[in-house]
Design a protein around this motif. Structure first.
Motif, mmCIF file in Angstrom:
data_model
loop_
_atom_site.group_PDB
_atom_site.id
_atom_site.type_symbol
_atom_site.label_atom_id
_atom_site.label_comp_id
_atom_site.label_asym_id
_atom_site.label_seq_id
_atom_site.Cartn_x
_atom_site.Cartn_y
_atom_site.Cartn_z
ATOM 1 N N VAL A 105 0.786 -1.058 -0.141
ATOM 2 C CA VAL A 105 0.003 -0.062 0.254
ATOM 3 C C VAL A 105 0.976 1.264 0.140
ATOM 4 O O VAL A 105 0.717 2.131 -0.685
ATOM 5 C CB VAL A 105 -0.906 0.160 1.291
ATOM 6 C CG1 VAL A 105 -1.737 1.238 1.228
ATOM 7 C CG2 VAL A 105 -1.972 -1.268 1.210
ATOM 8 N N LYS A 156 2.143 2.126 -3.509
ATOM 9 C CA LYS A 156 1.155 2.772 -4.190
ATOM 10 C C LYS A 156 0.793 4.186 -3.730
ATOM 11 O O LYS A 156 0.778 5.220 -4.865
ATOM 12 C CB LYS A 156 -0.081 2.126 -4.298
ATOM 13 C CG LYS A 156 -0.381 0.677 -4.544
ATOM 14 C CD LYS A 156 -1.700 -0.044 -4.304
ATOM 15 C CE LYS A 156 -1.642 -1.514 -4.839
ATOM 16 N NZ LYS A 156 -1.633 -1.569 -6.443
ATOM 17 N N GLU A 163 -0.808 7.497 -5.757
ATOM 18 C CA GLU A 163 -2.392 6.803 -5.747
ATOM 19 C C GLU A 163 -2.832 7.530 -4.522
ATOM 20 O O GLU A 163 -2.489 7.942 -3.601
ATOM 21 C CB GLU A 163 -2.325 5.451 -5.615
ATOM 22 C CG GLU A 163 -1.817 4.807 -6.919
ATOM 23 C CD GLU A 163 -2.329 3.255 -7.070
ATOM 24 O OE1 GLU A 163 -3.366 3.004 -6.152
ATOM 25 O OE2 GLU A 163 -1.446 2.523 -7.610
ATOM 26 N N THR A 168 -8.620 6.674 -1.693
ATOM 27 C CA THR A 168 -9.202 5.286 -2.380
ATOM 28 C C THR A 168 -8.388 3.893 -1.633
ATOM 29 O O THR A 168 -8.923 3.238 -1.714
ATOM 30 C CB THR A 168 -8.667 5.563 -4.031
ATOM 31 O OG1 THR A 168 -9.251 6.799 -4.505
ATOM 32 C CG2 THR A 168 -8.924 4.187 -4.993
ATOM 33 N N LEU A 169 -7.165 4.042 -1.564
ATOM 34 C CA LEU A 169 -6.578 3.111 -1.054
ATOM 35 C C LEU A 169 -7.033 2.625 0.420
ATOM 36 O O LEU A 169 -7.099 1.600 0.764
ATOM 37 C CB LEU A 169 -5.074 3.327 -0.865
ATOM 38 C CG LEU A 169 -4.041 3.655 -2.196
ATOM 39 C CD1 LEU A 169 -2.802 4.256 -1.938
ATOM 40 C CD2 LEU A 169 -4.251 2.148 -3.091
ATOM 41 N N LYS A 204 -10.224 2.961 1.420
ATOM 42 C CA LYS A 204 -11.347 2.192 0.980
ATOM 43 C C LYS A 204 -11.186 0.899 0.462
ATOM 44 O O LYS A 204 -12.094 0.130 0.737
ATOM 45 C CB LYS A 204 -12.350 3.059 0.087
ATOM 46 C CG LYS A 204 -12.965 4.310 0.691
ATOM 47 C CD LYS A 204 -13.532 5.006 -0.552
ATOM 48 C CE LYS A 204 -14.050 6.603 0.090
ATOM 49 N NZ LYS A 204 -14.957 7.432 -0.885
ATOM 50 N N GLU A 205 -10.080 0.755 -0.213
ATOM 51 C CA GLU A 205 -9.907 -0.773 -0.735
ATOM 52 C C GLU A 205 -9.194 -1.622 0.149
ATOM 53 O O GLU A 205 -9.366 -3.010 0.437
ATOM 54 C CB GLU A 205 -8.942 -0.480 -2.100
ATOM 55 C CG GLU A 205 -8.695 -1.844 -2.687
ATOM 56 C CD GLU A 205 -7.601 -1.598 -3.994
ATOM 57 O OE1 GLU A 205 -7.300 -2.449 -4.860
ATOM 58 O OE2 GLU A 205 -7.527 -0.516 -4.494
ATOM 59 N N TYR A 206 -8.220 -1.219 1.132
ATOM 60 C CA TYR A 206 -7.253 -2.091 1.679
ATOM 61 C C TYR A 206 -7.635 -1.841 3.380
ATOM 62 O O TYR A 206 -7.260 -2.919 4.031
ATOM 63 C CB TYR A 206 -5.949 -1.537 1.636
ATOM 64 C CG TYR A 206 -5.489 -1.996 0.159
ATOM 65 C CD1 TYR A 206 -5.182 -3.344 -0.129
ATOM 66 C CD2 TYR A 206 -5.206 -0.954 -0.863
ATOM 67 C CE1 TYR A 206 -4.808 -3.541 -1.353
ATOM 68 C CE2 TYR A 206 -4.987 -1.285 -2.233
ATOM 69 C CZ TYR A 206 -4.595 -2.775 -2.441
ATOM 70 O OH TYR A 206 -4.145 -2.958 -3.555
ATOM 71 N N LYS A 257 -12.775 3.260 7.250
ATOM 72 C CA LYS A 257 -12.893 2.484 5.933
ATOM 73 C C LYS A 257 -13.424 3.286 4.948
ATOM 74 O O LYS A 257 -13.001 3.914 4.019
ATOM 75 C CB LYS A 257 -13.047 1.332 5.750
ATOM 76 C CG LYS A 257 -12.650 0.612 4.428
ATOM 77 C CD LYS A 257 -13.455 -0.942 4.637
ATOM 78 C CE LYS A 257 -13.270 -1.377 3.361
ATOM 79 N NZ LYS A 257 -11.717 -2.313 3.216
ATOM 80 N N ASN A 258 -14.823 3.348 4.774
ATOM 81 C CA ASN A 258 -15.692 4.087 3.916
ATOM 82 C C ASN A 258 -15.508 5.696 3.854
ATOM 83 O O ASN A 258 -16.259 6.179 2.888
ATOM 84 C CB ASN A 258 -17.186 3.766 4.244
ATOM 85 C CG ASN A 258 -17.470 2.276 4.074
ATOM 86 O OD1 ASN A 258 -16.784 1.561 3.153
ATOM 87 N ND2 ASN A 258 -18.296 1.589 4.717
#
Length: 545
Positions: free
Chosen positions: A259, A262, A267, A271-272, A274-276, A283-284
């Motif tokens: 991560v 990235k 990046e 976005t990261l 929320k994804e990881y 998170k959201n």
């Protein structure tokens, strides 16, 4: 129409309950006099809010006042004040209105100032706790106190607070947990500031000098001693976000490094996250943790996030007991001035447990002012094991006296009936304090004129509202025949010949008609004498102002 009557209620507030024998009378209604000063108070209360010159007319206001008093008298005559709903609402309002009088404002001001100092300065401390059983009796309290005092004396001799904390503290966090692998904190709590700890703990920490050990003090958890390691200016608050990999092993390290790579390639952090991220709470929201001060997070996290100096920069991967993190500093919030924080701090103080100290200060003052007697013979029931089962007839002796008010054993038993979480002797002290405050509230109408005025205004206004509901609003809504008859007699003044198309307008006029007839009837049955000389003086007084 309802708005109109409420306006009249506001304009025609009831008179003071305090008689002033030497005052001049402006009006006598059915033998009851209203003084010039009493009417002036009613009239002037809303004078500044009225722009209409006609509405300020003294004579018209006096007529409105007379109408108001006649209606209120009828409300009492037909005993609307005995309704359960009225009594319930008045009890609620009386409690709300008396609340400010039960607080020591000087004490509150000091609490707010203390809270500000403790907001802009953080204290670092460690502690040892000896717990007390729920519903502890004096014997339990003494044992716990003596035990913590011995521990303090031991540390003063041996000098190793942390070692003793691991050995004897009954705060489980001091020892840690071998099963989970969580290390103990040896009593260390890190830095904290106002509202982070229970109030007795906070106060003890800020009142103990750096390097010293406090005397034993009590909180809801038991008896403590603490040692202050440092005090420093607050770092303020920050807004931050993080990405959490819920794996403390090398696998988690590999994931967080991926991560981080990235991020280094530009990046998006959101976005990261929320994804990881494995933190469901952030998170959201792109990892956003909101605004917080130092000491709110675990120390290893705190050290990293408060170590970031520039906004929108992020850390390298680091590990806590929760897993692997990358944290981003979104915004710094510096400490505000006292004036900027005063309002917010005042609200926080009022909502916190420390506000009880303000009430305690009032009770202490009242205790000194009142003659309070505890009747020892009657208090012997406290020693009876099943005292809640004592028959009512056997509970008529006076157990407590406050000035001229005697309170029976029955009242005390009723008070403790569903309170079983504390020993009886503790409940008696709470009962005594409650009775002192109740006596104070009952006598506020004699000691606080403004309270008496406002309470009387609300009592009469509430009764009048109920009376208007019965006499005017319900009648106009339910009496379809009367409404139609009124419409037929006055059809020339309306543009439409169909009642249904202008029913709202007709109903409003009908309500006004009913009220005028009602007032006329009340006036016919009443004896009203206006002192014209005093009225002329009043008119002249307000014309020259």
């Amino acid at each position: 129409m309802k708005k109109s009557i409420l306006l009249i209620i506001v304009l025609c507030l009831s008179v003071t309950v305090f008689s002033q024998k030497k005052e001049k009378t402006i009006v006598t209604i059915n033998g009851k006099t209203t003084t010039v000063s009493e009417f002036k108070r009613v009239y002037e209360k809303n004078l500044d809010a009225i722009d209409d010159v006609e509405a300020k007319d003294v004579t018209k206001n006096l007529e409105l006042f007379i109408n108001y008093k006649l209606k209120v008298k009828q409300a009492y005559d037909i005993k609307l004040d005995t309704m359960v709903s009225y009594k319930r609402e008045m009890a609620t309002y009386r409690n709300q209105l008396s609340a400010p009088y039960l607080k020591d404002t000087t004490f509150l001001d000091q609490l707010v100032k203390d809270a500000y100092f403790r907001t802009i300065n953080e204290v670092k401390a460690k502690h040892i706790l000896i717990r007390m059983p729920r519903g502890a009796v004096p014997k339990d309290t003494l044992l716990a106190y003596n035990k913590i005092l011995e521990i303090r004396n031991r540390i003063l001799k041996e000098g190793d607070f942390e070692a003793v904390a691991v050995e004897v503290s009954e705060d489980k966090s001091a020892k840690g947990d071998l099963k989970s692998g969580r290390k103990g904190n040896k009593g260390n709590l890190g830095y904290f500031n106002a509202f982070r700890m229970v109030y007795p703990f906070e106060t003890a920490a800020y009142n103990t000098k750096v390097g010293e050990i406090s005397m034993p003090f009590k909180s809801q958890f038991g008896y403590h001693i603490l040692k202050v390691d440092d005090i420093r200016a607050s770092k303020g608050e920050i807004e931050a976000a993080h990405i959490l990999i819920l794996d403390t092993t090398s696998v988690g390290k590999t994931k967080i490094d991926e991560v981080y790579s990235k991020l280094e390639k530009k990046e998006s952090f959101k976005t990261l996250a929320k994804e990881y991220s494995g933190d469901p709470g952030s998170k959201n929201k792109g990892g956003n943790l909101g605004v917080f001060g130092s000491g709110r997070m675990v120390k290893s996290f705190d050290d990293v996030v408060f170590g970031l100096t520039e906004e929108n920069t992020y850390s390298k991967p680091f590990k806590t007991r929760f897993g692997w993190h990358i944290v981003k500093l979104l915004k710094k919030h510096s400490v505000k001035s006292f004036e900027e924080m005063k309002s917010k701090l005042t609200q926080k103080v009022k909502k916190s447990s420390r506000m009880q100290l303000s009430e305690k200060a009032v009770i202490k003052k009242l205790t000194a002012d009142y003659t309070i007697t505890e009747h020892e013979e009657a208090k012997k029931i406290l020693n009876i094991k099943n005292l809640r089962a004592i028959p009512k007839d056997s509970l008529q002796n006076t157990i407590l006296s406050i000035n001229n008010k005697n309170i029976t054993q029955e009242v005390f038993i009723k008070f403790i009936r569903n309170r079983r979480h504390l020993p009886v002797f503790v409940l008696f002290e709470t009962f005594k304090e409650n009775e002192i405050l109740s006596y104070y509230k009952e006598n506020l109408i004699y000691t606080e004129p403004e309270y008496a005025h406002t309470l009387k205004e609300y009592e009469d206004g509430l009764l009048l509202f109920e009376l208007m509901q019965q006499k005017i609003w319900n009648k106009s809504s339910n009496d379809s025949i009367g409404l139609r008859e009124y419409f037929t007699k006055n059809s020339k003044k309306y543009t439409s010949k169909k009642l249904n198309t202008i029913k709202g307008e007709v109903m409003n006029d009908y309500q006004n008609f009913l009220e005028k007839e009602w007032i006329a009837d009340l006036r016919r049955k009443s004896k009203i004498k206006i002192e014209k000389r005093q009225l002329k003086k009043l008119i002249k007084h307000y014309q020259t102002k």
